[in-house]
Design a protein around this motif. Structure first.
Motif, PDB file in Angstrom:
ATOM      1  N   TYR A  30       3.363   1.493   2.586  1.00 35.28           N
ATOM      2  CA  TYR A  30       2.961   2.540   2.202  1.00 35.28           C
ATOM      3  C   TYR A  30       3.782   3.509   1.366  1.00 35.28           C
ATOM      4  N   ASN A  34       1.595   8.771   2.027  1.00 31.19           N
ATOM      5  CA  ASN A  34       0.329   8.306   2.199  1.00 31.19           C
ATOM      6  C   ASN A  34       0.095   7.243   3.397  1.00 31.19           C
ATOM      7  N   THR A  36      -2.620   5.845   4.679  1.00 34.00           N
ATOM      8  CA  THR A  36      -4.212   5.202   4.436  1.00 34.00           C
ATOM      9  C   THR A  36      -4.021   4.083   4.011  1.00 34.00           C
ATOM     10  N   VAL A  37      -3.616   4.139   2.580  1.00 32.63           N
ATOM     11  CA  VAL A  37      -3.865   3.138   1.520  1.00 32.63           C
ATOM     12  C   VAL A  37      -2.434   2.330   1.260  1.00 32.63           C
TER      13      VAL A  37
END
Length: 82
Positions: A30, A34, A36-37
């Motif tokens: 990551y 960030n 999350t994605v």
């Protein structure tokens, strides 16, 4: 001035007490800001090794999940340009 090229980055997931590689673990990369994605994902091979094929220089976080172990985050992993 050196050019910023994407390079392979890898590592190995092992059991701390034995040093034995852990197969079939999911490893996600990551961007440091960030969670999350993922930028890239990989799975460990029979020896516990994994590789992200093309990673630009920068700061990253690595998340390791699976094989019955608690999720692990490694913050502030850094790659360097040649």
């Amino acid at each position: 001035m050196a050019s910023m090229q994407a390079t392979p980055v890898g590592g190995k997931v092992v059991v701390a007490s034995t040093g034995q590689g852990v197969a079939g673990v999911s490893v996600a990369l990551y961007d440091s800001g960030n969670g999350t994605v993922p930028v890239s994902t990989a799975a460990t091979d029979a020896s516990g090794a994994y590789t992200f094929a093309r990673v630009p220089a920068g700061r990253y976080r690595v998340r390791i999940t699976g094989a019955g172990f608690a999720d692990q985050w490694y913050k502030n992993s850094v790659t360097f340009a040649d």
